[in-house]
Scaffold this motif. Sequence first.
Motif, PDB file in Angstrom:
ATOM      1  N   TRP A  92      48.674 -55.553  49.659  1.00 47.29           N
ATOM      2  CA  TRP A  92      50.197 -55.005  49.828  1.00 47.29           C
ATOM      3  C   TRP A  92      51.174 -55.365  50.334  1.00 47.29           C
ATOM      4  N   PRO A  93      52.102 -54.648  49.326  1.00 50.08           N
ATOM      5  CA  PRO A  93      53.268 -55.947  48.971  1.00 50.08           C
ATOM      6  C   PRO A  93      54.470 -54.651  49.744  1.00 50.08           C
ATOM      7  N   PRO A  94      55.080 -55.991  50.079  1.00 45.19           N
ATOM      8  CA  PRO A  94      55.798 -55.655  50.892  1.00 45.19           C
ATOM      9  C   PRO A  94      57.520 -54.048  50.659  1.00 45.19           C
ATOM     10  N   ARG A  95      58.104 -53.846  50.819  1.00 46.44           N
ATOM     11  CA  ARG A  95      59.319 -52.589  50.130  1.00 46.44           C
ATOM     12  C   ARG A  95      60.055 -53.863  49.466  1.00 46.44           C
ATOM     13  N   GLY A  96      60.309 -52.919  48.731  1.00 46.94           N
ATOM     14  CA  GLY A  96      61.196 -54.232  47.513  1.00 46.94           C
ATOM     15  C   GLY A  96      60.571 -54.194  46.576  1.00 46.94           C
ATOM     16  N   VAL A  97      59.539 -54.887  46.470  1.00 42.43           N
ATOM     17  CA  VAL A  97      58.735 -55.991  45.695  1.00 42.43           C
ATOM     18  C   VAL A  97      58.927 -54.838  44.202  1.00 42.43           C
TER      19      VAL A  97
END
Lengths: 512, 127
Positions: free
Chosen positions: B100-105
């Motif tokens: 799960w990538p963080p927001r903004g990636v």
Amino acid sequence: MRRTLVSAFSLALVLAALTAPAHAGDDPLETLQPGPYAVGFIDWDFGSVELSGVNGPGTINRDHFGRVFYPATVAGEGTPAANGFPFPLIVWAHGRFHQTPFINHNHEQAAYLTEHLASWGFFVASVNLDVVGAFSFPAAIPQRAELIHHTLSAFFAFDPNEVLIDRTRIGVAGHSRGGDGAIQAWLTNPDGHPIHAVATISPTDFDDTSLGAVPYLGLYGSKDGDVNNGWPIKQYDKASGATKAFEYIHGANHFWFTDTIHFSGEGNGDITRAQHHEIARSTMAHFFRSAFGLNNDPDFTELADGPGLAPLTDVIEILPNYSNPTHYVINNVEAFPINPSLNSQGLLSAGSLLTLLDEQGLNNAGQTFYHRTKAVRAEFNAPGPSAPFYLEEVSPFVDPSQWDFLSFRALQKVNGPLNTPGVEQEFTVAVVDAAGEVATVPLTDHGKVVWPATHTGSSFPQKSVLRTTRIPLRAFKTANNLLQLSQIRYIAVVFNQNDAGDLRLDDFVFTD
Amino acid sequence: MKRILIALALIAAALATNRPFDDGVQAAPDAGPAIDDVRVAFGEVPLPYVDDKPNRTVTIEGRGFYGTAFGPFVHFEMDDGSVHEALGVVLESGERIVAWPPRGVEGAVTVIVQNPDRVRVTADVSL
């Protein structure tokens, strides 16, 4: 007035004769050898169980299976149980090595230990946790605790006349993430299972949990190249409210506490896999027997006082840490705000001829400290006839003679410029009574402050680790028969053996 | 579920420590498995998952992924040099990781996958 006392005390120490009584005999722990029972085993599968969600709300379902080891009449699969039942139940929670061919078989990877415990009269259920091993992060530690509870509940659900477990004496134990799960199993315990002992090998601590009023044993190797961030040291420090012991084992790694797993990231241990197994077998069997009242060492002091660990300690350096809640705190160095001149009683802490006396937090990896405690920082560099010393005043309202030991923890800082690589720090411990009688005991009679074990490679951060030394108060009486133990007013650490040193001292207590 | 194949990267990570086996039986090979044949894909995350995580997953397919007490680790390096740790990592098998990538990636991203023994692969992708 206090400074006068310190000066007078200093003179007394300089004049005091040092004695070196012979070392006590070193008998191995009885549990180094297999116990009296043959061991049977059965693979079990209780079907699907529901666990809480790992990545969010909701639930997941996982197969609940494992292998149970039990005292038997004859060794082998499914053989009849031995007489002597009911047997205490221990749930073993394995670590994570999520790689083929170990997936779904990691619960079979501590047979060296589970069989040994069964031979000593325990019913040991090794539950498979690979069913949640896919979760790298979050680490699914609560789900491991849930699986431990499902295991307890499943065995409790059997007819007591058929499955012969002692439902009043339950222990949980585990390795790595399984050790973390065992700790959380004790903390959560939704069904109120009577978990009366917790033991871990190299546990993780993903959720920063702490044990409370339950006996605890922790094992950890200096060459652990997996959980190399010191979590197991902190876990010991954080545990409070019951007797606890911790064995920091020089040269032990992480995965040689399994039957056969080898992790390329940490390589070989500096001690053999067989030695890893001997340490885990003997200490854990002794611990659980103590915790369940099955031997004559209910507070498992043999895991702290050195000689009982022999012959392992003849060839393996083990730094025991130990704390018994039955104690009187002289100085645990936890007072805030920091005041190195006052101890935990609000009385004098002082030094003489020290180049530095301070208090320092030992939760600082950059300084090679991986503890969760504060300690006295004592540095000296004064070769000459007058020995530097560190002193703690004892309240006149306490009677130390009601306890058996003076206990403290000490370390020398790795790569401290005042320490000599590879050389132990030796010193003398002194006490003074109200009449000014001085008695001295060499540290080496009861403990040591070793040069910290270090290992080459970025997988092995250098660690300076405390070691508990417990000096029987009678040893001071033996050294000076005129000493009144009931009237001890000062204790001191006299640095009269090494020319220089950089040490940390902590947890000065009278204890049993 | 919308799924966009972003890139195909082939990175072989050599490992040759040549350490001897330990004294146990049935020991695993001393060297960890090399990571190989890596492909990275972004997609939407199936429900239910926690509300504060973005609704995207990164699927990394290849060979040689494994975990110990830690890992495998997944990080995302942005064009500006910042590195962001995955919010969650599931090792579905030795051939497949979901992260799960963080927001903004978003945009040009280098996906970094690292096994516990520090063997790593990277794959340059873009959203």
